[in-house]
Design a protein around this motif. Sequence first.
Motif, PDB file in Angstrom:
ATOM      1  N   THR A  86       8.131   9.982  -1.222  1.00  0.00           N
ATOM      2  CA  THR A  86       8.329  10.649  -2.508  1.00  0.00           C
ATOM      3  C   THR A  86       7.571  11.975  -2.491  1.00  0.00           C
ATOM      4  OG1 THR A  86       8.358   8.478  -3.548  1.00  0.00           O
ATOM      5  CG2 THR A  86       8.096  10.377  -5.013  1.00  0.00           C
ATOM      6  N   PRO A  87       8.267  13.098  -2.407  1.00  0.00           N
ATOM      7  CA  PRO A  87       7.554  14.386  -2.444  1.00  0.00           C
ATOM      8  C   PRO A  87       7.046  14.659  -3.860  1.00  0.00           C
ATOM      9  CG  PRO A  87       9.770  14.592  -1.518  1.00  0.00           C
ATOM     10  CD  PRO A  87       9.707  13.268  -2.208  1.00  0.00           C
ATOM     11  N   VAL A  88       5.814  15.120  -3.961  1.00  0.00           N
ATOM     12  CA  VAL A  88       5.236  15.390  -5.285  1.00  0.00           C
ATOM     13  C   VAL A  88       4.552  16.752  -5.276  1.00  0.00           C
ATOM     14  CG1 VAL A  88       4.913  12.983  -6.007  1.00  0.00           C
ATOM     15  CG2 VAL A  88       3.139  14.082  -4.629  1.00  0.00           C
ATOM     16  N   ARG A  89       4.601  17.413  -6.438  1.00  0.00           N
ATOM     17  CA  ARG A  89       3.962  18.723  -6.531  1.00  0.00           C
ATOM     18  C   ARG A  89       2.481  18.546  -6.796  1.00  0.00           C
ATOM     19  NH1 ARG A  89       2.758  23.669  -8.439  1.00  0.00           N
ATOM     20  NH2 ARG A  89       2.176  23.219 -10.581  1.00  0.00           N
ATOM     21  N   ALA A  99       4.771   9.735  10.628  1.00  0.00           N
ATOM     22  CA  ALA A  99       4.303   8.544  11.350  1.00  0.00           C
ATOM     23  C   ALA A  99       4.150   7.357  10.400  1.00  0.00           C
ATOM     24  CB  ALA A  99       2.984   8.848  12.050  1.00  0.00           C
ATOM     25  N   LEU A 100       3.687   7.612   9.175  1.00  0.00           N
ATOM     26  CA  LEU A 100       3.549   6.500   8.217  1.00  0.00           C
ATOM     27  C   LEU A 100       4.921   5.993   7.792  1.00  0.00           C
ATOM     28  CD1 LEU A 100       0.590   7.651   5.950  1.00  0.00           C
ATOM     29  CD2 LEU A 100       0.645   5.602   7.387  1.00  0.00           C
ATOM     30  N   THR A 101       5.859   6.922   7.580  1.00  0.00           N
ATOM     31  CA  THR A 101       7.207   6.509   7.179  1.00  0.00           C
ATOM     32  C   THR A 101       7.836   5.661   8.284  1.00  0.00           C
ATOM     33  OG1 THR A 101       7.372   8.563   5.953  1.00  0.00           O
ATOM     34  CG2 THR A 101       9.413   7.381   6.275  1.00  0.00           C
ATOM     35  N   GLU A 102       7.620   6.076   9.534  1.00  0.00           N
ATOM     36  CA  GLU A 102       8.131   5.286  10.669  1.00  0.00           C
ATOM     37  C   GLU A 102       7.530   3.889  10.684  1.00  0.00           C
ATOM     38  OE1 GLU A 102       7.816   6.840  14.783  1.00  0.00           O
ATOM     39  OE2 GLU A 102       9.010   8.469  13.926  1.00  0.00           O
ATOM     40  N   ALA A 103       6.244   3.809  10.269  1.00  0.00           N
ATOM     41  CA  ALA A 103       5.566   2.505  10.227  1.00  0.00           C
ATOM     42  C   ALA A 103       5.917   1.745   8.939  1.00  0.00           C
ATOM     43  CB  ALA A 103       4.058   2.701  10.341  1.00  0.00           C
ATOM     44  N   GLU A 104       6.877   2.287   8.183  1.00  0.00           N
ATOM     45  CA  GLU A 104       7.368   1.668   6.942  1.00  0.00           C
ATOM     46  C   GLU A 104       6.291   1.536   5.865  1.00  0.00           C
ATOM     47  OE1 GLU A 104       9.687  -1.779   7.863  1.00  0.00           O
ATOM     48  OE2 GLU A 104      11.146  -0.556   8.964  1.00  0.00           O
ATOM     49  N   VAL A 105       5.363   2.497   5.859  1.00  0.00           N
ATOM     50  CA  VAL A 105       4.362   2.559   4.789  1.00  0.00           C
ATOM     51  C   VAL A 105       4.876   3.579   3.768  1.00  0.00           C
ATOM     52  CG1 VAL A 105       1.982   3.175   4.204  1.00  0.00           C
ATOM     53  CG2 VAL A 105       2.483   2.064   6.409  1.00  0.00           C
ATOM     54  N   MET A 128       0.834  -1.209   0.000  1.00  0.00           N
ATOM     55  CA  MET A 128       0.000   0.000   0.000  1.00  0.00           C
ATOM     56  C   MET A 128       0.869   1.259   0.000  1.00  0.00           C
ATOM     57  SD  MET A 128      -2.725   1.291   2.923  1.00  0.00           S
ATOM     58  CE  MET A 128      -1.555   1.629   4.233  1.00  0.00           C
ATOM     59  N   THR A 129       0.541   2.181  -0.901  1.00  0.00           N
ATOM     60  CA  THR A 129       1.174   3.504  -0.872  1.00  0.00           C
ATOM     61  C   THR A 129       0.099   4.523  -0.500  1.00  0.00           C
ATOM     62  OG1 THR A 129       2.813   2.931  -2.549  1.00  0.00           O
ATOM     63  CG2 THR A 129       2.342   5.265  -2.258  1.00  0.00           C
ATOM     64  N   VAL A 130       0.435   5.421   0.420  1.00  0.00           N
ATOM     65  CA  VAL A 130      -0.536   6.447   0.834  1.00  0.00           C
ATOM     66  C   VAL A 130      -0.110   7.797   0.279  1.00  0.00           C
ATOM     67  CG1 VAL A 130      -1.654   7.601   2.787  1.00  0.00           C
ATOM     68  CG2 VAL A 130      -1.030   5.178   2.973  1.00  0.00           C
ATOM     69  N   TRP A 131      -1.039   8.455  -0.394  1.00  0.00           N
ATOM     70  CA  TRP A 131      -0.819   9.816  -0.880  1.00  0.00           C
ATOM     71  C   TRP A 131      -1.313  10.774   0.201  1.00  0.00           C
ATOM     72  CZ3 TRP A 131      -4.185  13.912  -2.187  1.00  0.00           C
ATOM     73  CH2 TRP A 131      -3.613  14.938  -2.942  1.00  0.00           C
ATOM     74  N   ILE A 132      -0.457  11.725   0.584  1.00  0.00           N
ATOM     75  CA  ILE A 132      -0.815  12.640   1.676  1.00  0.00           C
ATOM     76  C   ILE A 132      -0.884  14.058   1.154  1.00  0.00           C
ATOM     77  CG2 ILE A 132      -0.146  13.532   3.943  1.00  0.00           C
ATOM     78  CD1 ILE A 132       1.439  10.924   4.306  1.00  0.00           C
ATOM     79  N   GLU A 133      -2.062  14.634   1.280  1.00  0.00           N
ATOM     80  CA  GLU A 133      -2.232  16.045   0.875  1.00  0.00           C
ATOM     81  C   GLU A 133      -1.848  16.949   2.037  1.00  0.00           C
ATOM     82  OE1 GLU A 133      -4.914  19.657   0.753  1.00  0.00           O
ATOM     83  OE2 GLU A 133      -5.972  17.767   1.126  1.00  0.00           O
ATOM     84  N   GLY A 134      -1.266  18.113   1.725  1.00  0.00           N
ATOM     85  CA  GLY A 134      -0.847  19.037   2.799  1.00  0.00           C
ATOM     86  C   GLY A 134       0.293  18.444   3.603  1.00  0.00           C
ATOM     87  N   ALA A 135       1.174  17.707   2.910  1.00  0.00           N
ATOM     88  CA  ALA A 135       2.177  16.894   3.600  1.00  0.00           C
ATOM     89  C   ALA A 135       3.287  17.703   4.248  1.00  0.00           C
ATOM     90  CB  ALA A 135       2.776  15.876   2.625  1.00  0.00           C
ATOM     91  N   VAL A 168      -6.180   4.397  11.347  1.00  0.00           N
ATOM     92  CA  VAL A 168      -7.287   4.159  10.414  1.00  0.00           C
ATOM     93  C   VAL A 168      -6.776   3.831   9.009  1.00  0.00           C
ATOM     94  CG1 VAL A 168      -8.894   5.572  11.761  1.00  0.00           C
ATOM     95  CG2 VAL A 168      -7.751   6.586   9.818  1.00  0.00           C
ATOM     96  N   LEU A 169      -5.544   4.281   8.702  1.00  0.00           N
ATOM     97  CA  LEU A 169      -4.995   3.984   7.374  1.00  0.00           C
ATOM     98  C   LEU A 169      -4.433   2.563   7.287  1.00  0.00           C
ATOM     99  CD1 LEU A 169      -3.192   7.401   6.818  1.00  0.00           C
ATOM    100  CD2 LEU A 169      -4.868   6.434   5.231  1.00  0.00           C
ATOM    101  N   THR A 170      -4.027   2.003   8.405  1.00  0.00           N
ATOM    102  CA  THR A 170      -3.290   0.730   8.347  1.00  0.00           C
ATOM    103  C   THR A 170      -3.998  -0.439   9.026  1.00  0.00           C
ATOM    104  OG1 THR A 170      -2.054   1.282  10.340  1.00  0.00           O
ATOM    105  CG2 THR A 170      -1.027   1.879   8.240  1.00  0.00           C
ATOM    106  N   THR A 171      -5.160  -0.186   9.649  1.00  0.00           N
ATOM    107  CA  THR A 171      -5.889  -1.314  10.247  1.00  0.00           C
ATOM    108  C   THR A 171      -7.318  -1.329   9.710  1.00  0.00           C
ATOM    109  OG1 THR A 171      -6.569  -0.010  12.189  1.00  0.00           O
ATOM    110  CG2 THR A 171      -4.519  -1.256  12.386  1.00  0.00           C
ATOM    111  N   LYS A 172      -7.957  -2.468   9.855  1.00  0.00           N
ATOM    112  CA  LYS A 172      -9.306  -2.621   9.261  1.00  0.00           C
ATOM    113  C   LYS A 172     -10.399  -2.180  10.237  1.00  0.00           C
ATOM    114  CE  LYS A 172      -8.300  -6.250   5.946  1.00  0.00           C
ATOM    115  NZ  LYS A 172      -7.945  -5.219   4.968  1.00  0.00           N
ATOM    116  N   GLY A 173     -11.589  -2.000   9.698  1.00  0.00           N
ATOM    117  CA  GLY A 173     -12.765  -1.761  10.540  1.00  0.00           C
ATOM    118  C   GLY A 173     -13.144  -0.304  10.692  1.00  0.00           C
ATOM    119  N   HIS A 174     -12.536   0.577   9.876  1.00  0.00           N
ATOM    120  CA  HIS A 174     -12.839   2.004  10.042  1.00  0.00           C
ATOM    121  C   HIS A 174     -13.657   2.574   8.884  1.00  0.00           C
ATOM    122  CE1 HIS A 174     -10.034   1.637  13.287  1.00  0.00           C
ATOM    123  NE2 HIS A 174      -9.111   1.190  12.452  1.00  0.00           N
ATOM    124  N   GLU A 175     -14.020   1.707   7.930  1.00  0.00           N
ATOM    125  CA  GLU A 175     -14.770   2.203   6.771  1.00  0.00           C
ATOM    126  C   GLU A 175     -16.136   2.724   7.209  1.00  0.00           C
ATOM    127  OE1 GLU A 175     -11.798  -0.691   5.612  1.00  0.00           O
ATOM    128  OE2 GLU A 175     -13.562  -0.914   6.878  1.00  0.00           O
TER     129      GLU A 175
END
Length: 283
Positions: free
Chosen positions: A42-45, A19-25, A1-8, A176-183
């Motif tokens: 990966t920083p993106v514009r 926190a996600l990088t620390e969790a190796e995501v 899984m790759t997470v895109w973060i707005e306002g990063a 909520v990004l890395t565990t189930k049951g939050h949908e």
Amino acid sequence: MTVWIEGATGKAGRRVAEALTEAEVPIRAASRHPAQPTAGATPVRFDWYDKRTWAPAVGRAETVFLKGLDSDDKAAAIIKSFLATIPQVRQVVLMSAAGVDRTPDHAPRRAVELAVQHSGKQWTILRPSWFMQNFDEDEWVFARALREKNELYAGSGKTRVGFTDTRDLAEAAVKVLTTKGHEGRSYTITGPEQLTFGEVAEVLAETSGRPIHHKDATEEEHRRHFARSGRPEAWINHMLHLFTLVRAGVFTELTNDFEHLTGRKPRTLKAYATENWQPTSQR
Ligand SMILES: NC(=O)c1ccc[n+]([C@@H]2O[C@H](COP(=O)([O-])OP(=O)(O)OC[C@H]3O[C@@H](n4cnc5c(N)ncnc54)[C@H](OP(=O)(O)O)[C@@H]3O)[C@@H](O)[C@H]2O)c1
């Protein structure tokens, strides 16, 4: 899984990214002025007002963390259009704000929540209270007046707020990004205590040794103060509206949602101030 973060690079997104990088995501860290790449990031514009940046910025990420647009009445339409351009994204975690669920459907922030909920993607909403990091990282909300005049400039009266440390918001986001049951769920992320701005000034004074005091500004004084920022009228009106909500007690509520998600109590203002509080000159 790759997470895109707005306002990063912002107060919340930066900590979600860390926190996600620390969790190796692996993450794609989006902003108009991307930072330098680091391991796993990966920083993106990305610019909400330049559609050409949208799809390339998200790339192949399947999950997005959105903070949305603040002081734009068209935010919901822009976000709806954005979500339609990224069909590969299945999961959206939206950072909204405490109390937004109690506003009418046509209110801009609530309309953003509804746009995400009706996007056809799996969604979770986080609603933090006011950020403690506004005291040192947001130049025009509080940091400059604190630094230059020892003044906590806030037209809040004696109403209490359940301030949130953005590190806690980030920890909740990682859950909520890395565990189930939050949908389809929403969580209001507050701190553990309800404080007046006068009490906040006392804590900041105690931890910094400076004569910090609360200036309970009138709306007109507040407008003049924010106008010095040179920021657009829409932002100034947005900030004044937020203080109307503060005075109405919209951010007073405390919840157990953070503890429910993470198994520990949220950070106190004193902990934040002791570890971090030194007003900076950024923004
Ligand atoms: N502050 C609070 O107390 C609080 C409390 C509850 C909820 N919230 C919610 O949190 C959000 C604000 O988050 P924050 O305080 O972490 O933000 P922030 O510190 O103000 O940072 C804003 C981020 O957005 C990026 N950005 C600004 N304009 C952009 C644009 N046109 N297109 C793309 N990116 C843009 C900035 O980077 P660049 O400048 O490089 O683009 C930066 O990364 C708001 O939606 C607010 O409702 C805030």
